[in-house]
Design a protein around this motif. Sequence first.
Motif, PDB file in Angstrom:
ATOM      1  N   GLN A  31       0.830  -1.211   0.000  1.00  7.90           N
ATOM      2  CA  GLN A  31       0.000   0.000   0.000  1.00  7.90           C
ATOM      3  C   GLN A  31       0.867   1.265   0.000  1.00  7.90           C
ATOM      4  O   GLN A  31       0.485   2.281  -0.582  1.00  7.90           O
ATOM      5  CB  GLN A  31      -0.941   0.009   1.207  1.00  7.90           C
ATOM      6  N   ILE A  32       2.032   1.189   0.619  1.00  3.65           N
ATOM      7  CA  ILE A  32       2.942   2.347   0.589  1.00  3.65           C
ATOM      8  C   ILE A  32       3.349   2.615  -0.856  1.00  3.65           C
ATOM      9  O   ILE A  32       3.311   3.746  -1.336  1.00  3.65           O
ATOM     10  CB  ILE A  32       4.207   2.094   1.449  1.00  3.65           C
ATOM     11  N   ASP A 195      -8.892  -0.791   8.582  1.00  3.14           N
ATOM     12  CA  ASP A 195      -9.158  -2.219   8.820  1.00  3.14           C
ATOM     13  C   ASP A 195      -8.391  -3.007   7.750  1.00  3.14           C
ATOM     14  O   ASP A 195      -8.789  -3.038   6.588  1.00  3.14           O
ATOM     15  CB  ASP A 195     -10.663  -2.464   8.734  1.00  3.14           C
ATOM     16  N   ALA A 196      -7.274  -3.622   8.175  1.00  2.00           N
ATOM     17  CA  ALA A 196      -6.391  -4.291   7.211  1.00  2.00           C
ATOM     18  C   ALA A 196      -6.817  -5.724   6.919  1.00  2.00           C
ATOM     19  O   ALA A 196      -6.146  -6.434   6.167  1.00  2.00           O
ATOM     20  CB  ALA A 196      -4.949  -4.262   7.729  1.00  2.00           C
ATOM     21  N   ASN A 197      -7.921  -6.142   7.528  1.00  2.00           N
ATOM     22  CA  ASN A 197      -8.416  -7.496   7.296  1.00  2.00           C
ATOM     23  C   ASN A 197      -9.465  -7.497   6.177  1.00  2.00           C
ATOM     24  O   ASN A 197     -10.562  -8.015   6.336  1.00  2.00           O
ATOM     25  CB  ASN A 197      -9.000  -8.037   8.606  1.00  2.00           C
ATOM     26  N   ARG A 198      -9.114  -6.864   5.078  1.00  3.24           N
ATOM     27  CA  ARG A 198      -9.992  -6.781   3.912  1.00  3.24           C
ATOM     28  C   ARG A 198      -9.141  -6.965   2.665  1.00  3.24           C
ATOM     29  O   ARG A 198      -7.914  -6.857   2.732  1.00  3.24           O
ATOM     30  CB  ARG A 198     -10.683  -5.401   3.865  1.00  3.24           C
ATOM     31  N   ILE A 203      -8.801  -1.851   0.537  1.00  2.99           N
ATOM     32  CA  ILE A 203      -7.956  -1.013   1.406  1.00  2.99           C
ATOM     33  C   ILE A 203      -7.366   0.127   0.581  1.00  2.99           C
ATOM     34  O   ILE A 203      -7.341   1.283   0.992  1.00  2.99           O
ATOM     35  CB  ILE A 203      -6.827  -1.868   2.036  1.00  2.99           C
ATOM     36  N   ARG A 204      -6.938  -0.232  -0.607  1.00  3.91           N
ATOM     37  CA  ARG A 204      -6.316   0.767  -1.473  1.00  3.91           C
ATOM     38  C   ARG A 204      -7.281   1.913  -1.802  1.00  3.91           C
ATOM     39  O   ARG A 204      -6.914   3.082  -1.776  1.00  3.91           O
ATOM     40  CB  ARG A 204      -5.835   0.085  -2.757  1.00  3.91           C
TER      41      ARG A 204
END
Length: 217
Positions: A31-32, A195-198, A203-204
Amino acid sequence: MPTHGAAAGKTRSRGCFITFEGIDGAGKSSQIAAVVALLRARGIDVDQSREPGGTPLGERLRELLLHEPMHLETEAMLMFAARREHLAARIEPALAAGRWVVCDRFSDATFAYQVGGRGLAREKFEALEAWVHPGLQPDLTLLFDLPPDIAAGRVASTGVDPDRFEREQRDFFERVRGAYLERARQAPQRIRVIDANRPPEVIRTEIERIVAEALSA
Ligand code: TYD
């Protein structure tokens, strides 16, 4: 949020400082890269860095921090020593020149890992933070949050030898996660909990929206 020099057509306004945080395996790396690409596509001059590290000395300290057993206060002081160098040699000059800095971890990680995870006294963290960067905090922090057992599975699936932190047990990461969330509650404007559990695309999209808000602020 400061005006972004290049994209706003203004010159030499102070750059924006964005950090990414989360427990190991939270999925921030890809994501970075996406955020940096997005900002560059908008004409923003971005310096991408990481902590511990970001300078030749900082990278040497990183090697020690990730692999050499040490007292928890030594660990905290070396994190801040690397950070002091990073700020002086890279972050401050970039921001002052109107460049944006996108950094993988900063002092929120020391609060989460050394205070939350290891049990470093809060006053010692606060003293180091006040010494090393009085008056400076990131403009925006994206905190990737997910349960430690899911994160551990992701770390294991990389097949890479775990470092000193990645070898810690679940209860350690529960404490780190709790400390991150506590920090987010203390600075809700700056720290946005993701919420990184997606799925990564979801998320992006959320991150792009948050960064677009930052751009228009
Ligand atoms: P990171 O670069 O996220 O690890 P990786 O290269 O495996 O993705 O971070 C290195 C480790 O350092 C990570 O486990 C968290 C830890 N850390 C601290 O404990 N305190 C700190 O202040 C920082 C910046 C990192």
